[in-house]
Design a protein around this motif. Sequence first.
Motif, PDB file in Angstrom:
ATOM      1  N   ASP A  11       0.843  -1.205   0.000  1.00 33.20           N
ATOM      2  CA  ASP A  11       0.000   0.000   0.000  1.00 33.20           C
ATOM      3  C   ASP A  11       0.873   1.250   0.000  1.00 33.20           C
ATOM      4  O   ASP A  11       0.610   2.204  -0.741  1.00 33.20           O
ATOM      5  CB  ASP A  11      -0.912   0.031   1.237  1.00 33.20           C
ATOM      6  CG  ASP A  11      -2.000  -1.023   1.221  1.00 33.20           C
ATOM      7  OD1 ASP A  11      -2.425  -1.437   0.130  1.00 33.20           O
ATOM      8  OD2 ASP A  11      -2.425  -1.417   2.320  1.00 33.20           O
ATOM      9  N   LEU A  12       1.908   1.239   0.825  1.00 32.73           N
ATOM     10  CA  LEU A  12       2.804   2.401   0.903  1.00 32.73           C
ATOM     11  C   LEU A  12       3.549   2.607  -0.410  1.00 32.73           C
ATOM     12  O   LEU A  12       3.759   3.757  -0.833  1.00 32.73           O
ATOM     13  CB  LEU A  12       3.781   2.240   2.069  1.00 32.73           C
ATOM     14  CG  LEU A  12       3.139   2.235   3.462  1.00 32.73           C
ATOM     15  CD1 LEU A  12       4.193   1.962   4.526  1.00 32.73           C
ATOM     16  CD2 LEU A  12       2.413   3.540   3.737  1.00 32.73           C
ATOM     17  N   GLN A  13       3.925   1.522  -1.072  1.00 29.94           N
ATOM     18  CA  GLN A  13       4.579   1.645  -2.384  1.00 29.94           C
ATOM     19  C   GLN A  13       3.625   2.269  -3.396  1.00 29.94           C
ATOM     20  O   GLN A  13       4.020   3.135  -4.181  1.00 29.94           O
ATOM     21  CB  GLN A  13       5.046   0.275  -2.876  1.00 29.94           C
ATOM     22  CG  GLN A  13       6.216  -0.299  -2.110  1.00 29.94           C
ATOM     23  CD  GLN A  13       6.537  -1.711  -2.557  1.00 29.94           C
ATOM     24  OE1 GLN A  13       5.651  -2.560  -2.678  1.00 29.94           O
ATOM     25  NE2 GLN A  13       7.812  -1.965  -2.815  1.00 29.94           N
ATOM     26  N   ILE A  14       2.386   1.813  -3.389  1.00 26.25           N
ATOM     27  CA  ILE A  14       1.381   2.376  -4.293  1.00 26.25           C
ATOM     28  C   ILE A  14       1.227   3.869  -4.033  1.00 26.25           C
ATOM     29  O   ILE A  14       1.219   4.689  -4.960  1.00 26.25           O
ATOM     30  CB  ILE A  14       0.024   1.657  -4.125  1.00 26.25           C
ATOM     31  CG1 ILE A  14       0.106   0.234  -4.681  1.00 26.25           C
ATOM     32  CG2 ILE A  14      -1.100   2.441  -4.798  1.00 26.25           C
ATOM     33  CD1 ILE A  14      -1.089  -0.642  -4.327  1.00 26.25           C
ATOM     34  N   LEU A  15       1.103   4.234  -2.760  1.00 30.01           N
ATOM     35  CA  LEU A  15       0.929   5.650  -2.410  1.00 30.01           C
ATOM     36  C   LEU A  15       2.131   6.482  -2.841  1.00 30.01           C
ATOM     37  O   LEU A  15       1.971   7.602  -3.341  1.00 30.01           O
ATOM     38  CB  LEU A  15       0.676   5.795  -0.912  1.00 30.01           C
ATOM     39  CG  LEU A  15      -0.643   5.200  -0.419  1.00 30.01           C
ATOM     40  CD1 LEU A  15      -0.702   5.256   1.107  1.00 30.01           C
ATOM     41  CD2 LEU A  15      -1.833   5.893  -1.041  1.00 30.01           C
ATOM     42  N   ALA A  16       3.335   5.953  -2.667  1.00 32.04           N
ATOM     43  CA  ALA A  16       4.538   6.685  -3.076  1.00 32.04           C
ATOM     44  C   ALA A  16       4.525   6.935  -4.581  1.00 32.04           C
ATOM     45  O   ALA A  16       4.836   8.043  -5.043  1.00 32.04           O
ATOM     46  CB  ALA A  16       5.788   5.913  -2.656  1.00 32.04           C
ATOM     47  N   ILE A  17       4.156   5.924  -5.336  1.00 37.97           N
ATOM     48  CA  ILE A  17       4.109   6.073  -6.796  1.00 37.97           C
ATOM     49  C   ILE A  17       3.048   7.095  -7.188  1.00 37.97           C
ATOM     50  O   ILE A  17       3.300   7.989  -8.003  1.00 37.97           O
ATOM     51  CB  ILE A  17       3.842   4.705  -7.470  1.00 37.97           C
ATOM     52  CG1 ILE A  17       5.049   3.783  -7.264  1.00 37.97           C
ATOM     53  CG2 ILE A  17       3.532   4.882  -8.952  1.00 37.97           C
ATOM     54  CD1 ILE A  17       4.780   2.321  -7.598  1.00 37.97           C
ATOM     55  N   LEU A  18       1.855   6.976  -6.625  1.00 40.45           N
ATOM     56  CA  LEU A  18       0.766   7.887  -6.988  1.00 40.45           C
ATOM     57  C   LEU A  18       1.043   9.322  -6.546  1.00 40.45           C
ATOM     58  O   LEU A  18       0.590  10.266  -7.202  1.00 40.45           O
ATOM     59  CB  LEU A  18      -0.560   7.389  -6.416  1.00 40.45           C
ATOM     60  CG  LEU A  18      -1.111   6.128  -7.075  1.00 40.45           C
ATOM     61  CD1 LEU A  18      -2.366   5.657  -6.347  1.00 40.45           C
ATOM     62  CD2 LEU A  18      -1.395   6.354  -8.552  1.00 40.45           C
ATOM     63  N   GLN A  19       1.776   9.504  -5.437  1.00 39.29           N
ATOM     64  CA  GLN A  19       2.117  10.867  -5.021  1.00 39.29           C
ATOM     65  C   GLN A  19       3.067  11.527  -6.011  1.00 39.29           C
ATOM     66  O   GLN A  19       3.041  12.741  -6.172  1.00 39.29           O
ATOM     67  CB  GLN A  19       2.762  10.873  -3.627  1.00 39.29           C
ATOM     68  CG  GLN A  19       1.780  10.710  -2.515  1.00 39.29           C
ATOM     69  CD  GLN A  19       2.381  11.084  -1.178  1.00 39.29           C
ATOM     70  OE1 GLN A  19       1.904  12.006  -0.549  1.00 39.29           O
ATOM     71  NE2 GLN A  19       3.416  10.404  -0.730  1.00 39.29           N
ATOM     72  N   VAL A  26      -2.143   1.667 -13.891  1.00 43.51           N
ATOM     73  CA  VAL A  26      -2.200   0.584 -12.905  1.00 43.51           C
ATOM     74  C   VAL A  26      -1.256  -0.547 -13.298  1.00 43.51           C
ATOM     75  O   VAL A  26      -0.594  -1.141 -12.436  1.00 43.51           O
ATOM     76  CB  VAL A  26      -3.642   0.059 -12.741  1.00 43.51           C
ATOM     77  CG1 VAL A  26      -3.689  -1.126 -11.796  1.00 43.51           C
ATOM     78  CG2 VAL A  26      -4.549   1.161 -12.246  1.00 43.51           C
ATOM     79  N   VAL A  27      -1.151  -0.838 -14.581  1.00 47.32           N
ATOM     80  CA  VAL A  27      -0.261  -1.896 -15.048  1.00 47.32           C
ATOM     81  C   VAL A  27       1.176  -1.604 -14.616  1.00 47.32           C
ATOM     82  O   VAL A  27       1.892  -2.488 -14.128  1.00 47.32           O
ATOM     83  CB  VAL A  27      -0.352  -2.055 -16.589  1.00 47.32           C
ATOM     84  CG1 VAL A  27       0.697  -3.007 -17.113  1.00 47.32           C
ATOM     85  CG2 VAL A  27      -1.737  -2.496 -16.999  1.00 47.32           C
ATOM     86  N   GLU A  28       1.606  -0.362 -14.772  1.00 49.36           N
ATOM     87  CA  GLU A  28       2.975   0.017 -14.396  1.00 49.36           C
ATOM     88  C   GLU A  28       3.163  -0.046 -12.881  1.00 49.36           C
ATOM     89  O   GLU A  28       4.201  -0.520 -12.399  1.00 49.36           O
ATOM     90  CB  GLU A  28       3.291   1.425 -14.909  1.00 49.36           C
ATOM     91  CG  GLU A  28       4.710   1.862 -14.602  1.00 49.36           C
ATOM     92  CD  GLU A  28       5.017   3.259 -15.095  1.00 49.36           C
ATOM     93  OE1 GLU A  28       5.852   3.926 -14.442  1.00 49.36           O
ATOM     94  OE2 GLU A  28       4.433   3.694 -16.109  1.00 49.36           O
ATOM     95  N   ILE A  29       2.172   0.433 -12.126  1.00 51.42           N
ATOM     96  CA  ILE A  29       2.257   0.364 -10.660  1.00 51.42           C
ATOM     97  C   ILE A  29       2.392  -1.088 -10.228  1.00 51.42           C
ATOM     98  O   ILE A  29       3.252  -1.432  -9.410  1.00 51.42           O
ATOM     99  CB  ILE A  29       1.024   1.010 -10.003  1.00 51.42           C
ATOM    100  CG1 ILE A  29       0.961   2.512 -10.319  1.00 51.42           C
ATOM    101  CG2 ILE A  29       1.041   0.795  -8.486  1.00 51.42           C
ATOM    102  CD1 ILE A  29      -0.349   3.180  -9.931  1.00 51.42           C
ATOM    103  N   ALA A  30       1.535  -1.943 -10.786  1.00 59.55           N
ATOM    104  CA  ALA A  30       1.550  -3.373 -10.439  1.00 59.55           C
ATOM    105  C   ALA A  30       2.916  -3.990 -10.713  1.00 59.55           C
ATOM    106  O   ALA A  30       3.457  -4.725  -9.874  1.00 59.55           O
ATOM    107  CB  ALA A  30       0.455  -4.102 -11.202  1.00 59.55           C
TER     108      ALA A  30
END
Length: 158
Positions: A11-19, A26-30
Motif C-alpha cells: 500500500d505504501l509503495q502504491i501511495l509513493a508512486i501515486l504521489q 495501474v499496469v505500471e504500478i503493479a
Amino acid sequence: MEKKNELDARDLQILAILQQDAMTPVVEIAERIGLSTTPCWRRIQKLEAEGVIRRRVARLDPAALNVPVSVFVAIRTSRHSAQWLEQFRNALDGIPEVVEAYRMSGEVDYLLRVVVPDIAGYDAVYKRLIERIELADVTSSFSMEEMKHTTALPLDYA
C-alpha cells in the motif's frame, strides 16, 4: 493518536508512486510493486474508498497561468462563534485565489495562501474578503521565492 487505516508495504509503495504521478497506469504500478494488475487495482480502490487517497489532481504551473505570486495572509478576528466561522468558510469558498486556508493556534487565528498575478491582484482579493466578513487584523506577506513545494506526504509514519 490511532492510525486510521492499516497500510502494508505494498500500500505504501502504491501511495509513493501515486504521489509522484497520479496518472501512472495501474499496469505500471503493479509491475513496480510485484503484483498483478487486478489485485493492485483493488488496493487502489480500497485506498480511495477508505479516504487515504482523497482525490487525484494535476499540479499546475502558477506562472503559466499568470498567478506566480503567493501571498501568505495572517488573519486575527475578535469573533469566535460557530456562525462567524461558517460565514468565514463561505467567504473563502467564493474566492478562488485563496488556495489554502488553516485555522491556527497562537496569536494568528487563520492563515491563508493566496495566488495572484501581482500586488494589484492581491489588493482586489483583500477588498473582496473584507467586503464579505468582519476581520480584526490582516497581515500580508509576499513570497519572494518558493524554496520547496510538494504535495507528497511523508509515508514513514503510516
